[in-house]
Design a protein around this motif. Structure first.
Motif, PDB file in Angstrom:
ATOM      1  N   ILE A   1       0.843  -1.198   0.000  1.00 28.15           N
ATOM      2  CA  ILE A   1       0.000   0.000   0.000  1.00 28.15           C
ATOM      3  C   ILE A   1       0.875   1.244   0.000  1.00 28.15           C
ATOM      4  O   ILE A   1       0.638   2.190  -0.754  1.00 28.15           O
ATOM      5  N   MET A   2       1.915   1.249   0.824  1.00 25.30           N
ATOM      6  CA  MET A   2       2.812   2.401   0.880  1.00 25.30           C
ATOM      7  C   MET A   2       3.518   2.609  -0.454  1.00 25.30           C
ATOM      8  O   MET A   2       3.663   3.744  -0.918  1.00 25.30           O
ATOM      9  N   ARG A   3       3.928   1.528  -1.084  1.00 24.51           N
ATOM     10  CA  ARG A   3       4.638   1.650  -2.362  1.00 24.51           C
ATOM     11  C   ARG A   3       3.747   2.248  -3.445  1.00 24.51           C
ATOM     12  O   ARG A   3       4.150   3.148  -4.175  1.00 24.51           O
ATOM     13  N   PHE A   4       2.541   1.745  -3.558  1.00 26.10           N
ATOM     14  CA  PHE A   4       1.695   2.135  -4.686  1.00 26.10           C
ATOM     15  C   PHE A   4       0.863   3.397  -4.434  1.00 26.10           C
ATOM     16  O   PHE A   4       0.286   3.946  -5.368  1.00 26.10           O
ATOM     17  N   THR A   5       0.804   3.873  -3.174  1.00 29.53           N
ATOM     18  CA  THR A   5       0.081   5.108  -2.894  1.00 29.53           C
ATOM     19  C   THR A   5       0.996   6.251  -2.493  1.00 29.53           C
ATOM     20  O   THR A   5       0.571   7.402  -2.510  1.00 29.53           O
ATOM     21  N   GLY A   6       2.217   5.942  -2.099  1.00 27.63           N
ATOM     22  CA  GLY A   6       3.129   6.983  -1.626  1.00 27.63           C
ATOM     23  C   GLY A   6       2.794   7.447  -0.220  1.00 27.63           C
ATOM     24  O   GLY A   6       3.240   8.506   0.215  1.00 27.63           O
ATOM     25  N   SER A   7       2.030   6.651   0.509  1.00 24.03           N
ATOM     26  CA  SER A   7       1.619   7.050   1.858  1.00 24.03           C
ATOM     27  C   SER A   7       2.719   6.773   2.880  1.00 24.03           C
ATOM     28  O   SER A   7       3.615   5.957   2.662  1.00 24.03           O
ATOM     29  N   ARG A   8       2.624   7.459   3.994  1.00 21.18           N
ATOM     30  CA  ARG A   8       3.542   7.263   5.116  1.00 21.18           C
ATOM     31  C   ARG A   8       3.053   6.096   5.958  1.00 21.18           C
ATOM     32  O   ARG A   8       1.902   5.663   5.850  1.00 21.18           O
ATOM     33  N   VAL A   9       3.927   5.604   6.840  1.00 22.85           N
ATOM     34  CA  VAL A   9       3.563   4.485   7.709  1.00 22.85           C
ATOM     35  C   VAL A   9       2.334   4.847   8.537  1.00 22.85           C
ATOM     36  O   VAL A   9       1.378   4.067   8.610  1.00 22.85           O
ATOM     37  N   SER A  10       2.337   6.023   9.161  1.00 18.50           N
ATOM     38  CA  SER A  10       1.213   6.411  10.020  1.00 18.50           C
ATOM     39  C   SER A  10      -0.087   6.512   9.231  1.00 18.50           C
ATOM     40  O   SER A  10      -1.152   6.123   9.733  1.00 18.50           O
ATOM     41  N   GLU A  11      -0.028   7.024   8.014  1.00 15.90           N
ATOM     42  CA  GLU A  11      -1.231   7.131   7.178  1.00 15.90           C
ATOM     43  C   GLU A  11      -1.761   5.753   6.810  1.00 15.90           C
ATOM     44  O   GLU A  11      -2.970   5.509   6.817  1.00 15.90           O
ATOM     45  N   THR A  12      -0.858   4.862   6.490  1.00 19.47           N
ATOM     46  CA  THR A  12      -1.253   3.511   6.092  1.00 19.47           C
ATOM     47  C   THR A  12      -1.824   2.730   7.268  1.00 19.47           C
ATOM     48  O   THR A  12      -2.831   2.031   7.131  1.00 19.47           O
ATOM     49  N   LEU A  13      -1.203   2.872   8.439  1.00 20.98           N
ATOM     50  CA  LEU A  13      -1.699   2.166   9.616  1.00 20.98           C
ATOM     51  C   LEU A  13      -3.053   2.698  10.077  1.00 20.98           C
ATOM     52  O   LEU A  13      -3.802   1.985  10.746  1.00 20.98           O
ATOM     53  N   ALA A  14      -3.388   3.941   9.725  1.00 16.36           N
ATOM     54  CA  ALA A  14      -4.676   4.524  10.105  1.00 16.36           C
ATOM     55  C   ALA A  14      -5.821   4.057   9.209  1.00 16.36           C
ATOM     56  O   ALA A  14      -6.987   4.295   9.523  1.00 16.36           O
ATOM     57  N   LEU A  15      -5.521   3.373   8.114  1.00 18.88           N
ATOM     58  CA  LEU A  15      -6.565   2.892   7.203  1.00 18.88           C
ATOM     59  C   LEU A  15      -7.436   1.846   7.881  1.00 18.88           C
ATOM     60  O   LEU A  15      -6.976   1.077   8.720  1.00 18.88           O
ATOM     61  N   ARG A  16      -8.692   1.805   7.493  1.00 23.75           N
ATOM     62  CA  ARG A  16      -9.631   0.781   7.942  1.00 23.75           C
ATOM     63  C   ARG A  16     -10.052  -0.022   6.717  1.00 23.75           C
ATOM     64  O   ARG A  16      -9.932   0.434   5.585  1.00 23.75           O
TER      65      ARG A  16
END
Length: 66
Positions: A36-51
Protein backbone atom coordinates in the motif's frame (compact mmCIF):
# COMPACT_ATOMS: atom_id res chain seq x y z
CA UNK A 1 18.33 8.50 -7.34
CA UNK A 2 19.60 10.67 -4.46
CA UNK A 3 17.32 12.52 -2.11
CA UNK A 4 16.64 16.06 -3.31
CA UNK A 5 16.44 17.78 0.06
CA UNK A 6 17.57 17.23 3.61
CA UNK A 7 21.12 16.23 4.40
CA UNK A 8 21.43 14.06 1.28
CA UNK A 9 22.13 10.83 3.17
CA UNK A 10 18.97 8.95 2.17
CA UNK A 11 18.38 7.34 -1.22
CA UNK A 12 15.20 6.42 -3.06
CA UNK A 13 14.72 2.72 -3.75
CA UNK A 14 14.42 1.60 -7.37
CA UNK A 15 11.34 -0.35 -8.52
CA UNK A 16 13.46 -3.53 -8.54
CA UNK A 17 14.60 -2.88 -4.97
CA UNK A 18 10.99 -2.29 -3.91
CA UNK A 19 10.01 -5.62 -5.48
CA UNK A 20 12.83 -7.31 -3.53
CA UNK A 21 11.59 -5.69 -0.33
CA UNK A 22 8.04 -6.96 -0.90
CA UNK A 23 9.36 -10.45 -1.70
CA UNK A 24 11.37 -10.44 1.56
CA UNK A 25 8.45 -9.36 3.77
CA UNK A 26 8.36 -11.47 6.94
CA UNK A 27 4.61 -12.03 6.62
CA UNK A 28 1.46 -11.08 4.73
CA UNK A 29 0.71 -8.19 7.09
CA UNK A 30 4.06 -6.53 6.33
CA UNK A 31 3.68 -7.24 2.62
CA UNK A 32 0.24 -5.59 2.55
CA UNK A 33 1.49 -2.57 4.50
CA UNK A 34 4.54 -2.11 2.28
CA UNK A 35 2.56 -2.66 -0.93
CA UNK A 36 0.00 0.00 0.00
CA UNK A 37 2.81 2.40 0.88
CA UNK A 38 4.64 1.65 -2.36
CA UNK A 39 1.70 2.13 -4.69
CA UNK A 40 0.08 5.11 -2.89
CA UNK A 41 3.13 6.98 -1.63
CA UNK A 42 1.62 7.05 1.86
CA UNK A 43 3.54 7.26 5.12
CA UNK A 44 3.56 4.48 7.71
CA UNK A 45 1.21 6.41 10.02
CA UNK A 46 -1.23 7.13 7.18
CA UNK A 47 -1.25 3.51 6.09
CA UNK A 48 -1.70 2.17 9.62
CA UNK A 49 -4.68 4.52 10.11
CA UNK A 50 -6.57 2.89 7.20
CA UNK A 51 -9.63 0.78 7.94
CA UNK A 52 -10.94 -2.09 5.81
CA UNK A 53 -13.72 0.11 4.46
CA UNK A 54 -11.12 2.40 2.88
CA UNK A 55 -9.65 -0.39 0.75
CA UNK A 56 -11.54 -1.10 -2.46
CA UNK A 57 -10.77 -3.37 -5.40
CA UNK A 58 -9.15 -0.66 -7.53
CA UNK A 59 -8.47 2.15 -5.06
CA UNK A 60 -7.54 3.10 -1.52
CA UNK A 61 -9.36 6.05 0.07
CA UNK A 62 -7.47 8.08 2.64
CA UNK A 63 -9.74 10.11 4.92
CA UNK A 64 -8.67 13.72 5.38
CA UNK A 65 -8.06 14.47 9.05
CA UNK A 66 -10.24 17.18 10.54
Amino acid sequence: MPKTNGSGQAQTLSPAQLDQLLDAAPGPDHRALWAIMRFTGSRVSETLALRWGAIHQERVVFIKAT
